[in-house]
Every structure is written in C-alpha cells, then in structure tokens.
Design a protein around this motif. Sequence first.
Motif, PDB file in Angstrom:
ATOM      1  N   ARG A   1      28.840  13.840  62.907  1.00  0.00           N
ATOM      2  CA  ARG A   1      29.867  14.761  62.736  1.00  0.00           C
ATOM      3  C   ARG A   1      30.539  14.275  61.555  1.00  0.00           C
ATOM      4  NH1 ARG A   1      34.240  13.773  67.359  1.00  0.00           N
ATOM      5  NH2 ARG A   1      34.414  11.693  66.470  1.00  0.00           N
ATOM      6  N   GLN A   2      31.060  15.098  60.783  1.00  0.00           N
ATOM      7  CA  GLN A   2      32.059  14.724  59.623  1.00  0.00           C
ATOM      8  C   GLN A   2      33.124  15.468  59.803  1.00  0.00           C
ATOM      9  OE1 GLN A   2      30.565  16.426  55.846  1.00  0.00           O
ATOM     10  NE2 GLN A   2      31.176  14.610  54.741  1.00  0.00           N
ATOM     11  N   GLN A   3      34.348  14.536  60.049  1.00  0.00           N
ATOM     12  CA  GLN A   3      35.660  14.920  60.077  1.00  0.00           C
ATOM     13  C   GLN A   3      36.301  15.080  58.755  1.00  0.00           C
ATOM     14  OE1 GLN A   3      36.869  12.186  63.275  1.00  0.00           O
ATOM     15  NE2 GLN A   3      37.012  13.897  64.645  1.00  0.00           N
ATOM     16  N   PRO A   4      37.292  15.818  58.423  1.00  0.00           N
ATOM     17  CA  PRO A   4      38.019  16.064  57.072  1.00  0.00           C
ATOM     18  C   PRO A   4      38.597  14.811  56.426  1.00  0.00           C
ATOM     19  CG  PRO A   4      38.842  17.579  58.452  1.00  0.00           C
ATOM     20  CD  PRO A   4      37.949  16.674  59.457  1.00  0.00           C
ATOM     21  N   GLY A   5      37.992  14.532  55.217  1.00  0.00           N
ATOM     22  CA  GLY A   5      38.170  13.321  54.634  1.00  0.00           C
ATOM     23  C   GLY A   5      37.282  11.952  55.082  1.00  0.00           C
ATOM     24  N   GLN A   6      36.422  12.349  55.768  1.00  0.00           N
ATOM     25  CA  GLN A   6      36.082  11.040  56.592  1.00  0.00           C
ATOM     26  C   GLN A   6      34.585  10.832  56.259  1.00  0.00           C
ATOM     27  OE1 GLN A   6      37.618   8.666  58.239  1.00  0.00           O
ATOM     28  NE2 GLN A   6      39.386   9.815  57.592  1.00  0.00           N
ATOM     29  N   SER A   7      33.742   9.960  56.444  1.00  0.00           N
ATOM     30  CA  SER A   7      32.463   9.628  56.199  1.00  0.00           C
ATOM     31  C   SER A   7      31.474  10.328  57.231  1.00  0.00           C
ATOM     32  CB  SER A   7      32.062   8.315  55.879  1.00  0.00           C
ATOM     33  OG  SER A   7      32.196   7.602  57.141  1.00  0.00           O
TER      34      SER A   7
ATOM     35  N   GLN B   1      28.878  -2.302  56.384  1.00  0.00           N
ATOM     36  CA  GLN B   1      29.939  -1.627  55.927  1.00  0.00           C
ATOM     37  C   GLN B   1      29.305  -0.912  54.569  1.00  0.00           C
ATOM     38  OE1 GLN B   1      33.114  -4.237  55.794  1.00  0.00           O
ATOM     39  NE2 GLN B   1      34.068  -3.415  57.811  1.00  0.00           N
ATOM     40  N   VAL B   2      30.003   0.162  54.036  1.00  0.00           N
ATOM     41  CA  VAL B   2      29.786   0.925  52.908  1.00  0.00           C
ATOM     42  C   VAL B   2      31.109   1.477  52.408  1.00  0.00           C
ATOM     43  CG1 VAL B   2      28.518   2.753  51.562  1.00  0.00           C
ATOM     44  CG2 VAL B   2      27.320   1.504  53.694  1.00  0.00           C
ATOM     45  N   THR B   3      31.364   0.760  50.916  1.00  0.00           N
ATOM     46  CA  THR B   3      32.745   1.214  50.677  1.00  0.00           C
ATOM     47  C   THR B   3      32.510   1.945  49.032  1.00  0.00           C
ATOM     48  OG1 THR B   3      33.703  -0.565  51.532  1.00  0.00           O
ATOM     49  CG2 THR B   3      34.768   0.305  49.686  1.00  0.00           C
ATOM     50  N   GLN B   4      32.719   2.938  48.954  1.00  0.00           N
ATOM     51  CA  GLN B   4      32.539   3.696  47.591  1.00  0.00           C
ATOM     52  C   GLN B   4      33.967   3.975  46.823  1.00  0.00           C
ATOM     53  OE1 GLN B   4      29.859   7.041  49.863  1.00  0.00           O
ATOM     54  NE2 GLN B   4      29.825   6.967  47.327  1.00  0.00           N
ATOM     55  N   SER B   5      33.651   3.555  45.406  1.00  0.00           N
ATOM     56  CA  SER B   5      34.771   3.872  44.458  1.00  0.00           C
ATOM     57  C   SER B   5      34.244   4.379  43.323  1.00  0.00           C
ATOM     58  CB  SER B   5      35.269   2.316  44.282  1.00  0.00           C
ATOM     59  OG  SER B   5      34.616   1.612  43.723  1.00  0.00           O
TER      60      SER B   5
ATOM     61  N   GLN C   1      19.718   4.494  62.493  1.00  0.00           N
ATOM     62  CA  GLN C   1      21.210   4.869  61.805  1.00  0.00           C
ATOM     63  C   GLN C   1      21.314   4.572  60.377  1.00  0.00           C
ATOM     64  OE1 GLN C   1      23.776   3.097  64.396  1.00  0.00           O
ATOM     65  NE2 GLN C   1      25.837   3.983  63.283  1.00  0.00           N
ATOM     66  N   LEU C   2      21.773   5.529  59.837  1.00  0.00           N
ATOM     67  CA  LEU C   2      22.466   5.340  58.451  1.00  0.00           C
ATOM     68  C   LEU C   2      23.863   5.156  58.591  1.00  0.00           C
ATOM     69  CD1 LEU C   2      20.776   8.375  56.140  1.00  0.00           C
ATOM     70  CD2 LEU C   2      20.032   6.059  56.694  1.00  0.00           C
ATOM     71  N   THR C   3      24.347   4.235  57.791  1.00  0.00           N
ATOM     72  CA  THR C   3      26.092   4.038  57.708  1.00  0.00           C
ATOM     73  C   THR C   3      26.636   4.566  56.380  1.00  0.00           C
ATOM     74  OG1 THR C   3      25.567   2.064  59.110  1.00  0.00           O
ATOM     75  CG2 THR C   3      27.647   2.434  57.730  1.00  0.00           C
ATOM     76  N   PHE C   4      27.355   5.620  56.605  1.00  0.00           N
ATOM     77  CA  PHE C   4      27.591   6.323  55.233  1.00  0.00           C
ATOM     78  C   PHE C   4      29.024   5.558  54.648  1.00  0.00           C
ATOM     79  CE2 PHE C   4      25.267   9.811  54.204  1.00  0.00           C
ATOM     80  CZ  PHE C   4      24.387  10.115  55.684  1.00  0.00           C
ATOM     81  N   GLY C   5      29.224   5.831  53.714  1.00  0.00           N
ATOM     82  CA  GLY C   5      30.522   5.445  52.893  1.00  0.00           C
ATOM     83  C   GLY C   5      31.442   6.945  52.851  1.00  0.00           C
ATOM     84  N   LYS C   6      32.794   6.917  52.166  1.00  0.00           N
ATOM     85  CA  LYS C   6      33.460   8.168  52.496  1.00  0.00           C
ATOM     86  C   LYS C   6      33.151   8.988  51.496  1.00  0.00           C
ATOM     87  CE  LYS C   6      37.167   6.431  55.120  1.00  0.00           C
ATOM     88  NZ  LYS C   6      38.558   5.999  55.273  1.00  0.00           N
TER      89      LYS C   6
END
Lengths: 112, 112
Positions: free
Chosen positions: A36-42, B3-7, B99-104
């Motif tokens: 699931r991909q909610q608006p503005g979310q990963s 945790q994944v953080t994108q910038s 499972q993949l953990t995605f950044g935003k």
Amino acid sequence: SAVISQKPSRDICQRGTSLTIQCQVDSQVTMMFWYRQQPGQSLTLIATANQGSEATYESGFVIDKFPISRPNLTFSTLTVSNMSPEDSSIYLCSVDYTDTQYFGPGTRLTVL
Amino acid sequence: EDQVTQSPEALRLQEGESSSLNCSYTVSGLRGLFWYRQDPGKGPEFLFTLYSAGEEKEKERLKATLTKKESFLHITAPKPEDSATYLCAVHRSGAGSYQLTFGKGTKLSVIP
C-alpha cells in the motif's frame, strides 16, 4: 524482468463496500507481494502470498480486512473489505523474480 | 527495526546540473539495497541492486554507490525526462526474509 499487470487501474468506491484487485504476471513466480502506498508516504507491505499456502500478513494488516488469493504461479488477488475513506490509497502488486522485486502499475482506490 | 531515510525530500535541478540523492539505512544484515524510479500514477520501476560496500552500478546518466551506512544516486547532466520520484529500499538478510523497507523517496524535478 517480470511484467506485471493490475486490474482495475483505478476505482471510486462507496464506504462499506469491497473491491477485489487482480494481479497477473508474465512469468511463474513463487513469491508475490501486496503493498500500500498512501499519499506522501513510502510503500508499506501488506502481505506476502505464496502459491499453495496461506498469505502472511504484516503487523497492522489482517486477513478479514485484506483477504488474498493465490490460485497459481502467475496470479493473485487482494480484496479490500468493508472500505472506509482511510483505505484510499494506491495498492501495488509485486513479485520476486531472480532476487529482485518488480512492481505492477498499481491500483488507485478512492473511498467516498 | 530496519530504517531507510532519503534526502532531500525534493530536489529541483536545471537541465545539465549534476547532483546526488542520499539514502541512509540501518538494517541488521544487508542482503541488498535497491533503487527504484516512480513516475506519477505508476508503479516503481527497478533501477539497481547493490549488495556490498564499495559496489557501483551505472545506467545512462545514473550511478549508484554503496557504503556500510548509505547509498548515493548520482545524476549526471540530468534531462527533464529524469524527473520522477526515486525510491531506495533495503532487503534484510535471513532465511525466508523477503520484506523490503522503503524510504519516502526524493522527488526530482529537472527544469529545461
């Protein structure tokens, strides 16, 4: 790579109804996933679907709300049950093919 | 917890202006780090997989690199068609772990 199609591409549904999303892949794959991909979310994993076994759900997602079928190695469905506006989101099907996850085009769901 | 953080969250470049996107991650054993491109209204499109620190992959104007704590996606002389959201995801090692953990994501806009 694997080519994935989803139906429908988008839908607008009324609160309290259910929608079934179909996912078809052009190769036989063991692992299929629903995100699931909610608006503005990963992207958030809902469940993993192996052919021939029950789907495995991630924390916060339950089978009664998101029942999944996996009848063969190229097809899966996700049902969003008893929908509320909070279920408005993009739902994505994914497959593990040669140790890489490939994604379908997504289904954009709006619940009124 | 992975945790994944994108910038940055968003990046606006002039056509031809090179830059880099960052993906910082924490994971208990990295099986692979993935980069995807996502256009509006579409599913993520696979770009690269990186498996170990020091590894680099290139595709047209894009080059991905990996260290033990972060990955960079370098864009050289971007064109307007490179405008998209770029997603980073980590895959944790371990039997049965898919499972993949995605950044935003980083939303890239390339201005002509």
